[in-house]
Design an enzyme around this catalytic site. Structure first.
Site, PDB file in Angstrom:
ATOM      1  CD  GLU A 173      -1.452  -2.189   2.123  1.00 32.71           C
ATOM      2  OE1 GLU A 173      -2.171  -2.930   2.896  1.00 32.71           O
ATOM      3  OE2 GLU A 173      -0.254  -2.663   1.962  1.00 32.71           O
TER       4      GLU A 173
ATOM      5  CB  CYS B 139      -0.749  -3.955   9.042  1.00 38.72           C
ATOM      6  SG  CYS B 139       0.442  -2.918   8.268  1.00 38.72           S
TER       7      CYS B 139
ATOM      8  CB  THR C 207      11.201 -42.780  -5.330  1.00 42.36           C
ATOM      9  OG1 THR C 207      11.888 -43.687  -4.167  1.00 42.36           O
ATOM     10  CG2 THR C 207      10.106 -42.446  -4.977  1.00 42.36           C
TER      11      THR C 207
ATOM     12  CD  GLU D 199      13.802 -31.118  -2.208  1.00 42.49           C
ATOM     13  OE1 GLU D 199      14.888 -31.509  -2.680  1.00 42.49           O
ATOM     14  OE2 GLU D 199      13.628 -29.986  -2.659  1.00 42.49           O
TER      15      GLU D 199
END
Length: 378
Positions: A69, A92, A178, A308
């Site tokens: 803003e 805010c 995998t 991961e």
């Protein structure tokens, strides 16, 4: 970024004009530019307009710097008086590292504020909207709210659920493996897929792995992007109950911060005594309490976690109901019946016990197919 963050203007919301939709969509696109640099703050965009003429715009670019803003007001100058502000998140009302935004919108003479999504954080929680209304400003809430929540899903998860948004990244063969039975997995995915992962890493506040992955692969778990886009290095988090990762592991280097999470009774080797580490209680006497892990990361301001790791940690998160989305790279290869599965420690003995997912997005990446999936609600 995913296709789901792109606003869909085909379905107008009653009470808002086509111009309102277009300018809020513009504000959302601006907000998304801060994906790699605003955390732990949310991504926010702002457009100031006189009718359909844009007089100022901005987005929150980096934590500790001016909010969206304020930047839009600076650009608009006197043209902000009588304008409408389109803001993707509630302005805010409180003083933080930067001055509050709601009073500045009031002081600039803005007469209407359209907000996509309220800010549920304790410092805001509707008080920004109240302040604007008390100043006589016409305030409207909810335009493209779903898209705004999607954009800041990590921030909202941390505030509303007390834990980060958890994404599990995996690459698999067409037969759902995998890695080979030996554990060898470098590399089953294509180079474009591995490059694509870097952007997902860059938007994450933390990269989560386990000691088994460190011992087997010695990963760096750093972001490697060579296109000049700025980013803040994510925290590397290693679940290492016995503090078994060896001295000299890449994950202990200075290229990014690292947090070690271990069992309370773990003996601390000399080379780890000066490291950032925290004891986490075990759950069921085996794995560290993953809910406690995520709560700790939320307390550290982590909005999104990208996991991961191998099948054990990924399976533990799945069993605990802590997986929010699965980032899956499907590779056109076959690894055979004895290859490593996606998730360990979990099995469905009946169809009623299966884990249902919905496809959020599919995209071709090099020779691979990238799927973004989320658990089916209910």
């Amino acid at each position: 970024m995913t296709a789901s963050t792109i606003p869909d203007s085909r379905f107008p919301i009653p009470g808002f004009t086509a111009t309102d939709h277009a300018l809020m969509a513009r504000a959302l696109r601006l907000a998304e530019r801060g994906a790699y640099t605003t955390r732990p703050n949310p991504m926010v965009g702002c457009v100031l307009a006189q009718g359909d003429v844009v007089v100022g715009e901005g987005w929150h670019q980096r934590t500790g710097e001016a909010h969206a803003e304020v930047l839009a007001l600076r650009e608009a100058g006197e043209r902000a008086r009588g304008a409408t502000a389109y803001v993707t998140l509630e302005p805010c009302p409180h003083e933080g590292r930067t001055p509050p935004c709601a009073p500045q919108l009031i002081a600039a003479g803005v007469t209407r504020v359209v907000v996509a999504c309220g800010d549920p954080s304790p410092q805001v929680g509707g008080r920004g909207l109240d302040l604007l209304r008390q100043a006589g400003i016409d305030v409207q809430l909810g335009l493209l709210q779903a898209q705004a929540r999607e954009l800041n899903r990590g921030f909202l998860s941390r505030i509303e659920r007390g834990r980060p948004w958890v994404r599990v990244k995996l690459a698999m063969s067409l037969d759902g493996r995998t890695a080979l039975a030996s554990g060898e997995s470098k590399w089953i995915s294509s180079m474009p897929s591995r490059q694509d992962v870097q952007r997902w890493r860059a938007r994450s506040g933390a990269l989560l792995t386990a000691s088994g992955t460190v011992l087997k692969d010695d990963p760096h778990l750093t972001v490697r992007m060579d296109d000049g886009i700025p980013f803040a290095p994510p925290l590397r988090v290693v679940i290492d109950p016995g503090l078994a990762i060896p001295e000299g592991s890449h994950i202990l280097d200075d290229n990014a911060p690292t947090l070690l999470l271990h069992a309370p009774e773990a003996r601390v080797p000399k080379y780890l005594r000066g490291r950032d580490r925290t004891a986490i209680p075990a759950r069921d006497g085996v794995m560290l309490d993953l809910g406690a892990v995520l709560h700790l990361l939320a307390e550290r301001g982590i909005n999104e976690v990208q996991t991961e790791a191998g099948a054990t940690l990924c399976g533990g998160l799945l069993q605990a109901g802590l997986v929010d989305e699965l980032l899956l790279y499907v590779v056109p290869i076959l690894l055979g019946a004895h290859g490593k599965p996606l998730f360990g420690g979990w099995d469905a003995s009946t169809m009623a016990e299966r884990f249902d997912l919905r496809i959020v997005e599919t995209r071709r990446i090099g020779t691979d197919m990238r799927l973004l999936l989320r658990p089916q609600a209910g």
